[in-house]
Enzyme design. Structure first.
Site, PDB file in Angstrom:
ATOM      1  N   ASP A   5      -5.368   0.928   1.769  1.00 59.84           N
ATOM      2  CA  ASP A   5      -4.279   0.001   1.486  1.00 59.84           C
ATOM      3  C   ASP A   5      -4.707  -1.383   1.969  1.00 59.84           C
ATOM      4  O   ASP A   5      -4.941  -1.576   3.158  1.00 59.84           O
ATOM      5  CB  ASP A   5      -3.017   0.456   2.229  1.00 59.84           C
ATOM      6  CG  ASP A   5      -1.806  -0.355   1.847  1.00 59.84           C
ATOM      7  OD1 ASP A   5      -1.929  -1.581   1.655  1.00 59.84           O
ATOM      8  OD2 ASP A   5      -0.714   0.233   1.736  1.00 59.84           O
ATOM      9  N   HIS A  61       6.619   3.350  -2.975  1.00 57.41           N
ATOM     10  CA  HIS A  61       6.158   2.998  -1.625  1.00 57.41           C
ATOM     11  C   HIS A  61       7.232   3.446  -0.633  1.00 57.41           C
ATOM     12  O   HIS A  61       8.426   3.173  -0.827  1.00 57.41           O
ATOM     13  CB  HIS A  61       5.986   1.475  -1.550  1.00 57.41           C
ATOM     14  CG  HIS A  61       5.853   0.949  -0.161  1.00 57.41           C
ATOM     15  ND1 HIS A  61       6.870   0.285   0.496  1.00 57.41           N
ATOM     16  CD2 HIS A  61       4.817   1.008   0.707  1.00 57.41           C
ATOM     17  CE1 HIS A  61       6.447  -0.055   1.710  1.00 57.41           C
ATOM     18  NE2 HIS A  61       5.215   0.374   1.863  1.00 57.41           N
ATOM     19  N   GLU A  69      -5.514   0.015  -3.024  1.00 60.29           N
ATOM     20  CA  GLU A  69      -4.099  -0.375  -3.165  1.00 60.29           C
ATOM     21  C   GLU A  69      -3.852  -1.818  -2.763  1.00 60.29           C
ATOM     22  O   GLU A  69      -4.361  -2.291  -1.758  1.00 60.29           O
ATOM     23  CB  GLU A  69      -3.257   0.557  -2.280  1.00 60.29           C
ATOM     24  CG  GLU A  69      -1.784   0.180  -2.237  1.00 60.29           C
ATOM     25  CD  GLU A  69      -0.935   1.266  -1.604  1.00 60.29           C
ATOM     26  OE1 GLU A  69      -1.229   2.461  -1.809  1.00 60.29           O
ATOM     27  OE2 GLU A  69       0.023   0.914  -0.896  1.00 60.29           O
ATOM     28  N   GLU A 118       4.716   9.438  -1.164  1.00 61.47           N
ATOM     29  CA  GLU A 118       4.096   8.882   0.050  1.00 61.47           C
ATOM     30  C   GLU A 118       4.917   9.256   1.276  1.00 61.47           C
ATOM     31  O   GLU A 118       6.145   9.264   1.230  1.00 61.47           O
ATOM     32  CB  GLU A 118       4.037   7.344  -0.041  1.00 61.47           C
ATOM     33  CG  GLU A 118       3.563   6.736   1.288  1.00 61.47           C
ATOM     34  CD  GLU A 118       3.410   5.220   1.295  1.00 61.47           C
ATOM     35  OE1 GLU A 118       4.013   4.535   0.451  1.00 61.47           O
ATOM     36  OE2 GLU A 118       2.671   4.736   2.179  1.00 61.47           O
ATOM     37  N   HIS A 153       7.964  -1.974  10.016  1.00 68.43           N
ATOM     38  CA  HIS A 153       6.950  -2.759  10.734  1.00 68.43           C
ATOM     39  C   HIS A 153       7.484  -3.260  12.081  1.00 68.43           C
ATOM     40  O   HIS A 153       6.738  -3.863  12.851  1.00 68.43           O
ATOM     41  CB  HIS A 153       6.509  -3.973   9.905  1.00 68.43           C
ATOM     42  CG  HIS A 153       5.642  -3.603   8.727  1.00 68.43           C
ATOM     43  ND1 HIS A 153       5.978  -3.916   7.433  1.00 68.43           N
ATOM     44  CD2 HIS A 153       4.460  -2.948   8.654  1.00 68.43           C
ATOM     45  CE1 HIS A 153       5.032  -3.473   6.611  1.00 68.43           C
ATOM     46  NE2 HIS A 153       4.110  -2.869   7.321  1.00 68.43           N
ATOM     47  N   ARG A 179       0.056  -8.122  13.005  1.00 64.90           N
ATOM     48  CA  ARG A 179       0.916  -8.645  11.942  1.00 64.90           C
ATOM     49  C   ARG A 179       2.226  -9.175  12.520  1.00 64.90           C
ATOM     50  O   ARG A 179       2.864 -10.045  11.939  1.00 64.90           O
ATOM     51  CB  ARG A 179       1.171  -7.569  10.880  1.00 64.90           C
ATOM     52  CG  ARG A 179      -0.099  -7.185  10.144  1.00 64.90           C
ATOM     53  CD  ARG A 179       0.194  -6.423   8.873  1.00 64.90           C
ATOM     54  NE  ARG A 179       0.505  -5.033   9.117  1.00 64.90           N
ATOM     55  CZ  ARG A 179       0.599  -4.120   8.160  1.00 64.90           C
ATOM     56  NH1 ARG A 179       0.434  -4.455   6.892  1.00 64.90           N
ATOM     57  NH2 ARG A 179       0.869  -2.861   8.443  1.00 64.90           N
ATOM     58  N   GLU A 191       4.338  -2.549  -4.455  1.00 67.28           N
ATOM     59  CA  GLU A 191       5.384  -2.417  -3.435  1.00 67.28           C
ATOM     60  C   GLU A 191       6.098  -3.750  -3.178  1.00 67.28           C
ATOM     61  O   GLU A 191       7.232  -3.748  -2.708  1.00 67.28           O
ATOM     62  CB  GLU A 191       4.823  -1.824  -2.138  1.00 67.28           C
ATOM     63  CG  GLU A 191       3.895  -2.726  -1.372  1.00 67.28           C
ATOM     64  CD  GLU A 191       3.221  -2.005  -0.209  1.00 67.28           C
ATOM     65  OE1 GLU A 191       2.408  -1.099  -0.454  1.00 67.28           O
ATOM     66  OE2 GLU A 191       3.514  -2.361   0.945  1.00 67.28           O
ATOM     67  N   ASP A 218       8.961  -0.067  -4.141  1.00 71.68           N
ATOM     68  CA  ASP A 218       9.728   0.393  -2.976  1.00 71.68           C
ATOM     69  C   ASP A 218      11.183   0.443  -3.437  1.00 71.68           C
ATOM     70  O   ASP A 218      11.727  -0.556  -3.900  1.00 71.68           O
ATOM     71  CB  ASP A 218       9.546  -0.581  -1.807  1.00 71.68           C
ATOM     72  CG  ASP A 218      10.205  -0.055  -0.549  1.00 71.68           C
ATOM     73  OD1 ASP A 218       9.487   0.224   0.419  1.00 71.68           O
ATOM     74  OD2 ASP A 218      11.459   0.091  -0.534  1.00 71.68           O
TER      75      ASP A 218
HETATM   76  C1  LIG Z   1      -0.259   0.367   5.976  1.00 74.65           C
HETATM   77  C2  LIG Z   1       0.136  -0.839   5.177  1.00 74.65           C
HETATM   78  O1  LIG Z   1      -0.509  -1.976   5.650  1.00 74.65           O
HETATM   79  C3  LIG Z   1       1.633  -1.082   5.176  1.00 74.65           C
HETATM   80  O2  LIG Z   1       2.095  -1.239   6.481  1.00 74.65           O
HETATM   81  C4  LIG Z   1       2.387   0.044   4.502  1.00 74.65           C
HETATM   82  C5  LIG Z   1       2.063   0.106   3.050  1.00 74.65           C
HETATM   83  O3  LIG Z   1       1.735  -0.863   2.410  1.00 74.65           O
HETATM   84  C6  LIG Z   1       2.141   1.394   2.365  1.00 74.65           C
HETATM   85  O4  LIG Z   1       2.625   2.356   2.948  1.00 74.65           O
HETATM   86  O5  LIG Z   1       1.757   1.442   1.204  1.00 74.65           O
HETATM   87 MG   LIG Z   2       0.857  -0.274   0.442  1.00 73.57          MG
END
Ligand SMILES: C[C@H](O)[C@H](O)CC(=O)C(=O)O
Ligand SMILES: [Mg+2]
Length: 392
Positions: free
Chosen positions: A214, A318, A240, A338, A22, A48, A268, A291
């Protein structure tokens, strides 16, 4: 074969992308009006970074064995993580055999229990754990996926997370997950925009391509239930992280509420076998998304994944780049992966932790054969300036 011992543990920080994906410049899709729990405050709605999503930065953990072999790993953790590694965790590692990862994990987890359990402490333990697996792989001259029992398939297939599922389809991915952009505070108009975007994307990609949203912890149960119903005609495959991670009860109810066939996914921001046990036993989701750099590392993911298997839940980590690839290829209940599109406009495939790693593999036509180079098979990019804020 006599095994070396751990001689030195070092922790560094680095800014700009990497494991803290991020931490991007202006104009990146990942920071463009995405629904978050703070979006109820208009001043934190557009970006964000405005509320500090990138404050931590990347933590790099380096572990050197007595024979000079060096393992390393990266995660989100920055300076706080570096402090925890140098001032606390290093004592549990130095002097141990490189093979004794289970014991070292136990020492780190129990040694930090009085201030840890989740969040930054588990990110940091994960970073150390992944560096230990990298080191063991390098000492044994084997890829980590061999140490985990070997592959169950020849290659991985990927869905893409980003603003442009239509482009992801052209690049060979099996699906596209978009960030939801408008939360409950943006009312009916926001809801309509969320649906319009999904409808537009469905139009562009056709019927068979997976589309997901998401929600990054931003909704409440009522909004999420209504949204899932309204999204059904557009074939939303899963919704999600609709709710805050601590709302296990809300997730269980959401799963009962969503239209038949639509999946509820989350995890995640969850950590350890005990956190995932809550999600699984309470029937919160169809698929968990630990994750690997945050949930406790590979050592803990082995346990989380076995628990999920016994609950008939899929495990699709994740992000996590190579740390995910080496695990997913060894598990039947992880049938796809992913890929986070880190190009600012999500219009090309670049390595997920760009620019921090060298040799970081990427999917080609949505598929990847995991390289069988020792450890996790990546190197630190010498062009990225590392900073060591603490030493022990
Ligand atoms: C896109 C989502 O807001 C975040 O940045 C990434 C994520 O939660 C995901 O890859 O799953
Ligand atoms: Mg996500």
């Amino acid at each position: 074969m006599s095994m070396p011992k751990i001689a030195h543990v070092r922790a560094f920080t680095v800014r700009g992308g990497g494991a803290d994906y991020h931490d991007q410049d202006d104009g990146h899709w990942i920071d463009d009006h995405i629904a978050t729990p703070l979006a109820r405050y208009p001043e934190y709605r557009q970006s964000r970074r405005s509320f500090g999503i990138n404050v931590l930065g990347t933590l790099v953990v380096e572990i050197e064995a007595s024979d000079g072999t060096v393992g390393f790993a990266v995660t989100t953790g920055g300076e706080i993580g570096a402090f925890i590694v140098e001032k606390h965790l290093a004592r549990f590692l130095e002097g141990q055999l490189v093979t004794d990862i289970e014991k070292m994990w136990d020492l780190m987890y129990n040694g930090t229990l009085y201030y840890g359990r989740k969040g930054i402490v588990l990110n940091t333990i994960s970073g150390v754990d992944l560096a230990l697996w990298d080191l063991l792989g390098k000492v044994r001259k084997e890829p980590v996926f061999h140490l985990l029992g070997g592959p169950v398939r020849d290659e991985l297939q990927f869905y893409a997370t980003g603003a442009r599922p239509d482009l992801a389809k052209k690049m060979g991915f099996i699906g596209g997950k978009m960030p939801l952009q408008h939360g409950p505070a943006e009312g009916e108009e926001g809801l309509r925009k969320n649906l319009a975007k999904l409808a537009d994307m469905r139009e562009r990609v056709g019927d068979d391509f997976w589309l997901m949203y998401d929600c990054w912890m931003s909704l409440d149960l009522r909004y999420a239930t209504r949204f899932a119903e309204l999204a059904r005609p557009y074939g939303l495959k899963w919704i999600e992280e609709a709710l805050p991670p601590d709302d296990y009860w809300g997730y269980a109810e959401l799963r009962r509420n969503v239209p038949r066939g639509m999946w509820v996914t989350t995890g995640e921001h969850e950590a350890t076998r005990w956190g995932f046990r809550m999600l699984l036993e309470m029937g919160c989701c169809d698929m968990i998304q630990p994750d690997v750099g945050w949930c406790g590392g590979i050592t803990e993911l082995i346990k989380i994944s076995a628990l999920a298997d016994a609950h008939n839940a899929l495990v699709v980590p994740h992000g996590s780049s190579v740390y995910s690839y080496h695990f997913v290829v060894t598990r039947h209940n992880s049938p796809f992966s992913e890929f986070l599109m880190m190009a600012p406009k999500a219009d090309e495939v670049v390595p997920m932790f760009t620019p921090l790693l060298l040799d970081e593999p990427v999917p080609v036509n949505g598929r990847m054969k995991v390289p069988d180079t020792p450890g996790f098979g990546v190197r630190l990019n010498p062009d990225c300036a590392l900073h060591r804020p603490y030493e022990h």
